[in-house]
Design a protein around this motif. Structure first.
Motif, PDB file in Angstrom:
ATOM      1  N   ALA A 114       0.842  -1.198   0.000  1.00 31.35           N
ATOM      2  CA  ALA A 114       0.000   0.000   0.000  1.00 31.35           C
ATOM      3  C   ALA A 114       0.872   1.240   0.000  1.00 31.35           C
ATOM      4  O   ALA A 114       1.979   1.252   0.545  1.00 31.35           O
ATOM      5  CB  ALA A 114      -0.931   0.011   1.220  1.00 31.35           C
ATOM      6  N   THR A 115       0.338   2.306  -0.613  1.00 30.99           N
ATOM      7  CA  THR A 115       0.966   3.622  -0.636  1.00 30.99           C
ATOM      8  C   THR A 115       0.010   4.609   0.006  1.00 30.99           C
ATOM      9  O   THR A 115      -1.143   4.730  -0.419  1.00 30.99           O
ATOM     10  CB  THR A 115       1.286   4.067  -2.065  1.00 30.99           C
ATOM     11  OG1 THR A 115       2.133   3.093  -2.677  1.00 30.99           O
ATOM     12  CG2 THR A 115       1.982   5.402  -2.066  1.00 30.99           C
ATOM     13  N   ILE A 116       0.492   5.332   1.026  1.00 32.26           N
ATOM     14  CA  ILE A 116      -0.347   6.239   1.799  1.00 32.26           C
ATOM     15  C   ILE A 116       0.266   7.632   1.745  1.00 32.26           C
ATOM     16  O   ILE A 116       1.478   7.805   1.926  1.00 32.26           O
ATOM     17  CB  ILE A 116      -0.470   5.782   3.266  1.00 32.26           C
ATOM     18  CG1 ILE A 116      -0.836   4.294   3.331  1.00 32.26           C
ATOM     19  CG2 ILE A 116      -1.494   6.620   4.006  1.00 32.26           C
ATOM     20  CD1 ILE A 116      -2.155   3.950   2.687  1.00 32.26           C
ATOM     21  N   GLY A 117      -0.579   8.632   1.466  1.00 34.89           N
ATOM     22  CA  GLY A 117      -0.164  10.024   1.506  1.00 34.89           C
ATOM     23  C   GLY A 117      -0.702  10.722   2.753  1.00 34.89           C
ATOM     24  O   GLY A 117      -1.320  10.089   3.621  1.00 34.89           O
ATOM     25  N   MET A 118      -0.457  12.037   2.863  1.00 34.31           N
ATOM     26  CA  MET A 118      -0.931  12.841   3.989  1.00 34.31           C
ATOM     27  C   MET A 118      -1.684  14.046   3.449  1.00 34.31           C
ATOM     28  O   MET A 118      -1.183  14.760   2.579  1.00 34.31           O
ATOM     29  CB  MET A 118       0.246  13.290   4.863  1.00 34.31           C
ATOM     30  CG  MET A 118       0.851  12.168   5.685  1.00 34.31           C
ATOM     31  SD  MET A 118       2.089  12.764   6.856  1.00 34.31           S
ATOM     32  CE  MET A 118       3.355  13.285   5.732  1.00 34.31           C
ATOM     33  N   ASP A 119      -2.888  14.255   3.987  1.00 36.98           N
ATOM     34  CA  ASP A 119      -3.686  15.393   3.540  1.00 36.98           C
ATOM     35  C   ASP A 119      -3.276  16.651   4.301  1.00 36.98           C
ATOM     36  O   ASP A 119      -2.299  16.658   5.066  1.00 36.98           O
ATOM     37  CB  ASP A 119      -5.175  15.095   3.708  1.00 36.98           C
ATOM     38  CG  ASP A 119      -5.548  14.787   5.152  1.00 36.98           C
ATOM     39  OD1 ASP A 119      -4.741  15.080   6.065  1.00 36.98           O
ATOM     40  OD2 ASP A 119      -6.651  14.253   5.385  1.00 36.98           O
ATOM     41  N   ALA A 120      -4.051  17.729   4.141  1.00 38.60           N
ATOM     42  CA  ALA A 120      -3.722  19.006   4.779  1.00 38.60           C
ATOM     43  C   ALA A 120      -3.914  18.982   6.279  1.00 38.60           C
ATOM     44  O   ALA A 120      -3.444  19.884   6.981  1.00 38.60           O
ATOM     45  CB  ALA A 120      -4.576  20.125   4.174  1.00 38.60           C
ATOM     46  N   PHE A 125      -4.049   9.350   3.695  1.00 39.82           N
ATOM     47  CA  PHE A 125      -4.746   9.477   2.421  1.00 39.82           C
ATOM     48  C   PHE A 125      -4.338   8.293   1.546  1.00 39.82           C
ATOM     49  O   PHE A 125      -3.308   8.329   0.865  1.00 39.82           O
ATOM     50  CB  PHE A 125      -4.391  10.803   1.737  1.00 39.82           C
ATOM     51  CG  PHE A 125      -5.199  11.095   0.505  1.00 39.82           C
ATOM     52  CD1 PHE A 125      -6.461  11.648   0.608  1.00 39.82           C
ATOM     53  CD2 PHE A 125      -4.706  10.800  -0.759  1.00 39.82           C
ATOM     54  CE1 PHE A 125      -7.221  11.907  -0.525  1.00 39.82           C
ATOM     55  CE2 PHE A 125      -5.446  11.052  -1.893  1.00 39.82           C
ATOM     56  CZ  PHE A 125      -6.712  11.607  -1.777  1.00 39.82           C
ATOM     57  N   PRO A 126      -5.101   7.182   1.571  1.00 47.28           N
ATOM     58  CA  PRO A 126      -4.741   6.010   0.756  1.00 47.28           C
ATOM     59  C   PRO A 126      -4.721   6.346  -0.725  1.00 47.28           C
ATOM     60  O   PRO A 126      -5.655   6.956  -1.255  1.00 47.28           O
ATOM     61  CB  PRO A 126      -5.841   4.990   1.095  1.00 47.28           C
ATOM     62  CG  PRO A 126      -6.440   5.466   2.379  1.00 47.28           C
ATOM     63  CD  PRO A 126      -6.321   6.958   2.365  1.00 47.28           C
TER      64      PRO A 126
END
Length: 509
Positions: A114-120, A125-126
């Motif tokens: 899985a790759t997960i980002g970060m929101d504001a 954020f998947p």
């Protein structure tokens, strides 16, 4: 429901006593009826991918299978990335992603990447996820190739990747296997777990891969499901989350930054009063507290501690300089944390899917579940590919000394010990031939130096029964034997002092 809980519930509700095996078989049968067997699940993979691309145009679904020489097809891996998710990340998320893999816990074996980002709001954020048979360099290359194409980072530089420092994800590991085209040196920030080496334009001060671990804990129950059920639960979670976050962002009203950043700045304002601000130039200051001092430049939003550059949020030294000018510290927060960026991120949606009975039919060969990596009852001795004349590499077991022979005084030499013990009975010059007392002569040899290491003469008789007692067992445990002789000698000396040596059954000569 666990097996024990099922057994207790059946006993309470129906007043029946069932075994653990019956509960396990019943649960397996129920799961097969509700969710379908494994063959049916893997056979729907192609239809599942077609349904996603039909309802969500622009989404990426890649399926890989293994075709055997007899035309039998086995499932290998699947990659899923929805159009709304990757558009939201490209539009309003920081160029920081976390990658990690976790094991599947149910009847479906394999691993989930899985790759997960970060929101504001610094929430997860998947972005994309994939199911593979095993986690290795080849599967990571395949996964990251598709990911970088989806998030449009193949050519654009400036991506920071956070991982658990696994050797399969390191730049060095990729370059050693000639696949460094996946992540180039200029686009990947690969540093140790230290903020001192972080890039200053990422607005991220998290140096641990907590976002990936958080996602793994959220899908913990989904990882126990069959393949299609697990993928659907992850999709539903991401779809619901994007809508809930959109409603949360709209509830903030006209706030410039979201509440968690406002709370962090308010705490910094309480501590900034301890710092003294010295004017240096146009919006340039030196902030000091005792012997500590930092240079602050409000023109470039920088501080000597580098915390402002790394996190994108003014540090306590920057807040002190901003308060010195009677300005609002929220105006100096990086644009990544503004409410407008948060709303832009979640303004995209994941379109719903129909039920599995309405999925489109495909002409591809339906894949079977992946082959087991290890055969049952396959050992080194039963391996068919092992040469018959191959010598065994196992070491021979050490033979234990015969207990009966030790008690009778017949001691076998032990080859594995460096010091050998030899014991034999011989007549004593001071004792007559008809004397029943035996004479045990113990020789302890040191084969390394080829010299006798110890020579002990022991005479033990039984004056009560007027028969020679069994000789003291000597063998490989020479230390225990020496301790026993010492104890007998100490006891004999104590009895001699008390005057009761004649009444003791054991006499040490």
């Amino acid at each position: 429901m666990s097996i024990r809980k099922m057994k207790a519930k059946v006993s309470t509700k129906f007043n029946l006593i069932v075994s653990v095996t019956q509960c396990r078989n019943a649960r397996r049968h129920a799961l097969d009826e509700i969710e379908g067997c494994l063959i049916e699940h893997y056979g729907k993979v192609w239809s599942y991918g077609e349904e996603i691309t039909r309802t969500n145009p622009g989404s990426t679904v890649k399926i890989d299978v293994n075709v055997m020489p007899d035309s039998t097809t086995y499932f290998s891996k699947i990659y899923v990335c929805f159009k709304g998710v990757k558009d939201g990340w490209i539009a309003a998320c920081r160029r920081v992603i976390g990658v990690d893999g976790c094991f599947l816990k149910g009847i479906c074996r394999g691993q989930l990447l899985a790759t997960i980002g970060m929101d504001a709001n610094n929430h997860i954020f998947p972005i994309a996820w994939a199911v593979v048979e095993v986690e290795n360099k080849e599967t990571w290359k395949w996964f990251l190739d598709l990911l970088l194409d989806d998030i449009e980072m193949r050519i654009v530089h400036g991506l920071t990747l956070i991982s658990d420092q696994h050797k399969r994800l390191s730049k060095k590991g990729f370059q050693q296997h000639n696949i460094d085209n996946v992540l180039s040196t200029s686009m990947l920030t690969s540093r140790k777990d230290s903020k001192a080496f972080f890039e200053v334009d990422r607005a991220c001060d998290a140096y641990e891969n907590g976002i990936s671990e958080c996602f793994n804990s959220i899908i913990d129950l989904a990882r126990k499901r069959p393949l299609i059920t697990m993928l659907e639960e992850i999709r539903i979670y991401a779809m619901e989350r994007m809508y809930k976050m959109l409603l949360e962002g709209q509830s903030w009203g006209n706030l410039k930054i979201y509440p968690s950043i406002r709370l962090k700045i308010s705490k910094l304002k309480k501590h900034q009063r301890f710092w003294g601000v010295i004017h240096s130039g146009i919006q340039q200051y030196e902030v000091r507290l005792g012997n500590d001092g930092y240079a602050v430049d409000l023109n470039n939003n920088t501080c000597g501690c580098r915390s402002w550059q790394v996190s994108g949020i003014p540090c306590v030294h920057g807040v002190a300089s901003i308060s010195y000018l009677n300005r609002n510290a929220e105006d100096y927060v990086a644009p990544w944390f503004h409410t407008t960026m948060f709303l832009t991120c979640y303004n995209h949606t994941i379109n719903p899917l129909n039920g599995s009975s309405m999925w489109p039919e495909v002409t591809y060969m339906k894949p079977l579940p992946p082959q087991k990596r290890r055969e049952t009852s396959h050992t080194r001795s039963t391996c068919l590919t092992r040469p018959k004349d191959a010598a065994s590499t196992s070491l021979p077991k050490k033979k234990k000394a015969n207990k009966c022979k030790i008690e009778k005084g017949i001691v076998e030499p032990v080859q594995e010990d460096p010091i050998q013990v030899e014991a034999h009975a011989q007549p004593d010059d001071d004792v007559q031939v008809d004397d029943p007392a035996p004479h045990v002569d113990v020789h302890v040899y040191d084969p390394v130096n080829d010299v006798p290491a110890q020579h002990v003469d022991v005479h033990v008789d039984d004056p009560v029964n007027d028969v020679p007692a069994q000789p003291v067992a000597t063998g490989k445990r020479t230390r225990k034997y020496s301790e026993r002789i010492t104890k007998i000698g100490l006891r004999s000396n104590a009895l001699k002092k008390e005057g009761s040596i004649d009444h003791h059954p054991l006499v040490l000569e």
